[in-house]
Design a protein around this motif. Structure first.
Motif, PDB file in Angstrom:
ATOM      1  N   GLY A 342     -28.650 -38.493   7.953  1.00 51.85           N
ATOM      2  CA  GLY A 342     -28.610 -39.903   8.320  1.00 51.85           C
ATOM      3  C   GLY A 342     -29.864 -40.402   8.985  1.00 51.85           C
ATOM      4  N   TYR A 343     -30.418 -39.619   9.915  1.00 54.18           N
ATOM      5  CA  TYR A 343     -31.545 -40.095  10.713  1.00 54.18           C
ATOM      6  C   TYR A 343     -32.887 -39.535  10.241  1.00 54.18           C
ATOM      7  CZ  TYR A 343     -28.269 -42.034  14.092  1.00 54.18           C
ATOM      8  OH  TYR A 343     -27.295 -42.779  14.690  1.00 54.18           O
ATOM      9  N   VAL A 344     -32.951 -38.236   9.970  1.00 52.86           N
ATOM     10  CA  VAL A 344     -34.231 -37.622   9.597  1.00 52.86           C
ATOM     11  C   VAL A 344     -34.615 -37.983   8.165  1.00 52.86           C
ATOM     12  CG1 VAL A 344     -35.494 -35.449   9.362  1.00 52.86           C
ATOM     13  CG2 VAL A 344     -33.835 -35.736  11.222  1.00 52.86           C
ATOM     14  N   LEU A 345     -33.677 -37.847   7.237  1.00 54.95           N
ATOM     15  CA  LEU A 345     -33.958 -38.119   5.822  1.00 54.95           C
ATOM     16  C   LEU A 345     -33.715 -39.571   5.431  1.00 54.95           C
ATOM     17  CD1 LEU A 345     -32.548 -34.847   4.188  1.00 54.95           C
ATOM     18  CD2 LEU A 345     -34.883 -35.373   4.922  1.00 54.95           C
ATOM     19  N   GLY A 346     -33.141 -40.366   6.346  1.00 55.01           N
ATOM     20  CA  GLY A 346     -33.040 -41.803   6.122  1.00 55.01           C
ATOM     21  C   GLY A 346     -31.920 -42.267   5.223  1.00 55.01           C
ATOM     22  N   TYR A 347     -30.858 -41.468   5.079  1.00 54.26           N
ATOM     23  CA  TYR A 347     -29.725 -41.895   4.258  1.00 54.26           C
ATOM     24  C   TYR A 347     -28.697 -42.708   5.042  1.00 54.26           C
ATOM     25  CZ  TYR A 347     -31.425 -38.863   0.522  1.00 54.26           C
ATOM     26  OH  TYR A 347     -32.186 -38.296  -0.455  1.00 54.26           O
ATOM     27  N   HIS A 348     -28.954 -42.935   6.314  1.00 54.80           N
ATOM     28  CA  HIS A 348     -28.143 -43.793   7.179  1.00 54.80           C
ATOM     29  C   HIS A 348     -26.677 -43.348   7.218  1.00 54.80           C
ATOM     30  CE1 HIS A 348     -31.750 -46.159   7.458  1.00 54.80           C
ATOM     31  NE2 HIS A 348     -31.777 -46.330   6.139  1.00 54.80           N
ATOM     32  N   VAL A 349     -25.744 -44.302   7.152  1.00 49.44           N
ATOM     33  CA  VAL A 349     -24.330 -43.955   7.350  1.00 49.44           C
ATOM     34  C   VAL A 349     -23.821 -43.036   6.234  1.00 49.44           C
ATOM     35  CG1 VAL A 349     -23.463 -46.025   6.141  1.00 49.44           C
ATOM     36  CG2 VAL A 349     -22.030 -44.878   7.830  1.00 49.44           C
ATOM     37  N   VAL A 352     -24.818 -39.522   7.178  1.00 50.48           N
ATOM     38  CA  VAL A 352     -23.966 -38.991   8.246  1.00 50.48           C
ATOM     39  C   VAL A 352     -22.609 -38.571   7.686  1.00 50.48           C
ATOM     40  CG1 VAL A 352     -22.786 -39.534  10.412  1.00 50.48           C
ATOM     41  CG2 VAL A 352     -25.112 -40.350  10.036  1.00 50.48           C
ATOM     42  N   TRP A 353     -22.047 -39.444   6.848  1.00 46.17           N
ATOM     43  CA  TRP A 353     -20.716 -39.171   6.293  1.00 46.17           C
ATOM     44  C   TRP A 353     -20.746 -37.966   5.344  1.00 46.17           C
ATOM     45  CZ3 TRP A 353     -17.115 -43.758   4.556  1.00 46.17           C
ATOM     46  CH2 TRP A 353     -15.795 -43.302   4.507  1.00 46.17           C
ATOM     47  N   VAL A 354     -21.786 -37.865   4.513  1.00 46.98           N
ATOM     48  CA  VAL A 354     -21.903 -36.729   3.596  1.00 46.98           C
ATOM     49  C   VAL A 354     -21.995 -35.420   4.383  1.00 46.98           C
ATOM     50  CG1 VAL A 354     -23.448 -35.568   1.960  1.00 46.98           C
ATOM     51  CG2 VAL A 354     -22.895 -37.989   1.650  1.00 46.98           C
ATOM     52  N   GLY A 355     -22.795 -35.412   5.445  1.00 45.21           N
ATOM     53  CA  GLY A 355     -22.914 -34.206   6.258  1.00 45.21           C
ATOM     54  C   GLY A 355     -21.595 -33.795   6.868  1.00 45.21           C
ATOM     55  N   MET A 356     -20.854 -34.761   7.360  1.00 44.33           N
ATOM     56  CA  MET A 356     -19.569 -34.453   7.995  1.00 44.33           C
ATOM     57  C   MET A 356     -18.523 -34.060   6.955  1.00 44.33           C
ATOM     58  SD  MET A 356     -19.617 -37.247  11.091  1.00 44.33           S
ATOM     59  CE  MET A 356     -18.343 -36.467  12.041  1.00 44.33           C
ATOM     60  N   LEU A 357     -18.635 -34.638   5.740  1.00 43.53           N
ATOM     61  CA  LEU A 357     -17.741 -34.207   4.658  1.00 43.53           C
ATOM     62  C   LEU A 357     -18.002 -32.749   4.267  1.00 43.53           C
ATOM     63  CD1 LEU A 357     -17.553 -37.241   2.188  1.00 43.53           C
ATOM     64  CD2 LEU A 357     -15.693 -36.250   3.512  1.00 43.53           C
ATOM     65  N   LEU A 358     -19.267 -32.351   4.291  1.00 41.26           N
ATOM     66  CA  LEU A 358     -19.598 -30.957   3.992  1.00 41.26           C
ATOM     67  C   LEU A 358     -18.988 -30.027   5.034  1.00 41.26           C
ATOM     68  CD1 LEU A 358     -23.333 -31.316   2.870  1.00 41.26           C
ATOM     69  CD2 LEU A 358     -21.361 -30.755   1.427  1.00 41.26           C
TER      70      LEU A 358
END
Length: 405
Positions: A342-349, A352-358
């Motif tokens: 979300g923050y480092v790679l710039g994919y925003h919300v 964040v959601w993809v990371g938490m889904l993983l």
């Protein structure tokens, strides 16, 4: 936390009911009352001094003052939950769900009426909202107490017993593990909102995310119902000594829940942002919801399996194991990945959601692996040992209470 701690009672009462140790269910219920009431008393200073605590950590004084008032109102709610949550687990273990449903309907209808009366009609504001909550949340507590005390559970409730004061430490340990397990899962979705609030244009993003989480929460109620059913069924079968029926119950509920989740998965992929107009008239928010809908669909699909596997853990008494799994998958994998995407790679919300889904995906795979690899015949033996270790002879207890030799 209280709901999680009360779920320990689901394990103990469910297994005792399956083993036909009916009188032990009343003792477990009283032990749970003691433990949860003690925890509520320990937590009292937090509710009493919420305002100065919030000011101390730098929150706005006006918001802190309102939060302090709300916190004081939550004290009677906290003690109502002690009764309501524990009695709900106790009754569910016996498949006495009808009284819980009736009281829930009465609770909802009374709450709607009192909220309208005290806020819209009499203009009591915050006091009206909170007083209606206090009154209505004590309805299921009193209703379930009367149901039990008036003889609706003659086999499992034989009156108050001094034996409830013994062997408290193992129950405390299981209760804390259950509370931590549920808190880790609840906080996980909250952190998604917290991380989103620091992004650009947070108003539209948070509006869209709130709509998605609201829809996800509606569907999650189905999975939570199946979680409770799984926990009760698995605990009953393990207590009864039937590994085969326990495995059949797990397979049946996981298949049913996944099928329901698959239908909703396709549904939300097809309709995407159109459902957002139930909540908003903003085209910008609707477009943001449509953009997030694929992630919502995947969340719903994962949530159709993960809660059921948590129900298996509750029925088997694996709460401490799941707590460690949650820490690792959610907080060491999901949140760091979400922050990076979300923050480092710039994919925003979406990042964040993809990371938490993983993180949720890894947790689901781990729980599925544990469930498949479990030797259920050995688990029956573990359950039997636990029940025998905590067993109290009901006839001997009656004789002691009556003064007979």
């Amino acid at each position: 936390m209280q709901l999680g701690m009360a779920s320990a009672l689901e394990t103990l009462c469910g297994q005792s009911y399956g083993a036909k140790q009916y009188h032990m269910m009343g003792i477990h219920l009283q032990r749970s009352w003691i433990i949860l009431s003690s925890c509520a008393v320990v937590m009292l200073p937090i509710f009493l001094f919420t305002e100065p605590l919030l000011v101390f950590i730098g929150q706005d004084p006006k918001i802190s003052a309102v939060a302090g008032v709300i916190s004081v109102w939550y004290i009677p709610i906290m003690f109502a939950n002690v009764c309501s949550f524990t009695l709900q687990m106790y009754l569910q273990a016996q498949s006495k769900n009808r009284i819980i449903a009736y009281l829930a309907i009465l609770n909802l209808s009374t709450h709607m009426f009192l909220s309208w009366l005290l806020t819209a009609k009499f203009q009591f504001g915050l006091a009206g909202v909170m007083s209606s909550m206090v009154i209505t949340l004590w309805i299921p507590a009193f209703g379930q107490l009367m149901f039990v005390f008036c003889g609706a559970c003659p086999l499992t409730w034989t009156g108050f017993s001094s034996q409830a004061l013994t062997d408290l430490f193992p129950v405390v340990k299981l209760s804390l593990s259950s509370g931590v397990m549920l808190c880790l899962e609840t906080w996980y979705s909250t952190i998604l909102v917290l991380l989103t609030g620091y992004m650009k244009n947070p108003e539209v993003t948070l509006d869209a995310l709130s709509i998605c989480l609201n829809i996800n929460g509606w569907e999650m109620m189905i999975s939570i119902g199946l979680l409770s059913a799984t926990g009760v069924r698995v605990a009953n079968e393990l207590g009864a000594g039937s590994a085969r029926r326990a495995k059949f119950a797990i397979l049946n509920v996981v298949t049913t829940s996944f099928s329901i989740g698959l239908v909703f998965f396709v549904f939300f992929l097809l309709f995407r942002g159109k459902l957002s107009y139930i909540f908003t008239t903003s085209e910008e928010v609707a477009a943001a919801v449509a953009d997030l809908s694929p992630l919502l669909a995947v969340s719903i699909l994962l949530n159709s399996v993960q809660p059921v596997l948590s129900g298996v853990a509750v029925g088997s008494g694996w709460q401490s194991v799941v707590a460690y799994v949650n820490i690792t998958t959610y907080y060491l994998i999901g949140i760091p990945l979400g922050a990076i995407l979300g923050y480092v790679l710039g994919y925003h919300v979406k990042g964040v959601w993809v990371g938490m889904l993983l993180g949720t995906l890894v947790q689901t795979i781990v729980l599925l692996f544990i469930t498949i690899r479990t030797d259920w015949d050995k688990q029956v033996e573990v359950t039997r040992q636990r029940l025998n270790r905590w067993f109290i002879d009901g006839n001997r207890e009656k004789a002691a209470s009556s003064g007979s030799p």
